[in-house]
Design an enzyme around this catalytic site. Structure first.
Site, PDB file in Angstrom:
ATOM      1  N   HIS A 169      -2.422  -1.352  -4.201  1.00 33.51           N
ATOM      2  CA  HIS A 169      -3.879  -1.426  -4.318  1.00 33.51           C
ATOM      3  C   HIS A 169      -4.444  -0.014  -4.263  1.00 33.51           C
ATOM      4  O   HIS A 169      -3.720   0.948  -4.016  1.00 33.51           O
ATOM      5  CB  HIS A 169      -4.510  -2.331  -3.257  1.00 33.51           C
ATOM      6  CG  HIS A 169      -4.321  -1.864  -1.845  1.00 33.51           C
ATOM      7  ND1 HIS A 169      -4.720  -2.605  -0.763  1.00 33.51           N
ATOM      8  CD2 HIS A 169      -3.786  -0.736  -1.312  1.00 33.51           C
ATOM      9  CE1 HIS A 169      -4.450  -1.968   0.351  1.00 33.51           C
ATOM     10  NE2 HIS A 169      -3.879  -0.826   0.044  1.00 33.51           N
ATOM     11  N   SER A 225       0.833  -1.197   0.000  1.00 32.92           N
ATOM     12  CA  SER A 225       0.000   0.000   0.000  1.00 32.92           C
ATOM     13  C   SER A 225       0.875   1.258   0.000  1.00 32.92           C
ATOM     14  O   SER A 225       1.677   1.441  -0.912  1.00 32.92           O
ATOM     15  CB  SER A 225      -0.956  -0.065   1.199  1.00 32.92           C
ATOM     16  OG  SER A 225      -1.942   0.922   1.143  1.00 32.92           O
TER      17      SER A 225
END
Length: 196
Positions: free
Chosen positions: A124, A99
């Site tokens: 993501h 992330s």
């Protein structure tokens, strides 16, 4: 669960001095980013980056990352500081960069972004939640979509991928090995031995 932070002792002609391990690493221009990225962690990382720039604006800084990600605005404060300061910031993934951790890994100085052989990298789309009145939820939804667009554009610039591909690949968790992250453009090299 708490853990013990080791101390190291340096012996010089003037005597002995003890440091916690992170302070000792900072002397070698190494910053450790581990755990979740939040405002407190980001403030500490930003302060270390600014300190090292003041110490020597021409020497590289090494940011070691082992993070599952965290708060977008906290991560962006680190990202903006990395770009604001003069020294090159070399990023090295140890363990995982997921992330916002992966975003920061890819944001190191081009040619100086690394991962260890068994590290995992995951990108993501931003995560968030909202509650309250319908208008408040709409405001939050617009903000997270704005942040998603910014993050996708920066990731595209960092990796050489198209914004369209980044948007598609970040629709769900997209895990990569170090070699796959190199092929994708998130890092420049998989390290077998220290680059220093």
């Amino acid at each position: 669960m708490s853990y013990y932070i080791p101390y190291v002792i340096e012996r010089t002609g003037r005597g002995e001095r003890s440091y916690d391990i992170y302070s000792r690493l900072l002397k070698d221009r190494i910053i450790m980013l581990s755990g979740e990225i939040n405002d407190a962690v980001a403030s500490s990382i930003v302060a270390q980056l600014l300190f090292l720039e003041a110490e020597d604006p021409d020497k590289d800084i090494y940011l070691y990352i082992n993070s599952p990600g965290g708060v977008i605005t906290s991560g962006m404060s680190i990202y903006d500081t990395m770009n604001y300061i003069k020294p090159d910031v070399s990023t090295i993934c140890i363990g995982q960069a997921a992330s916002m951790g992966a975003f920061l890994l890819s944001s190191g100085t081009k040619g100086k972004r690394y991962a260890l052989p068994h590290a995992r990298i995951m990108i993501h789309q931003p995560l968030g939640g909202a509650q309250g009145q319908a208008t408040d939820i709409e405001i939050q939804a617009k903000e997270i979509l704005r942040l998603k667009k910014i993050l996708n554009e920066i990731l595209a610039e960092n990796t050489g991928q198209s914004v369209k591909k980044i948007a598609k690949d970040t629709e769900r968790d997209f895990f990569m090995s170090s070699e796959e992250a190199k092929e994708y453009g998130l890092i420049d090299q998989v390290l077998e031995k220290s680059a220093r």
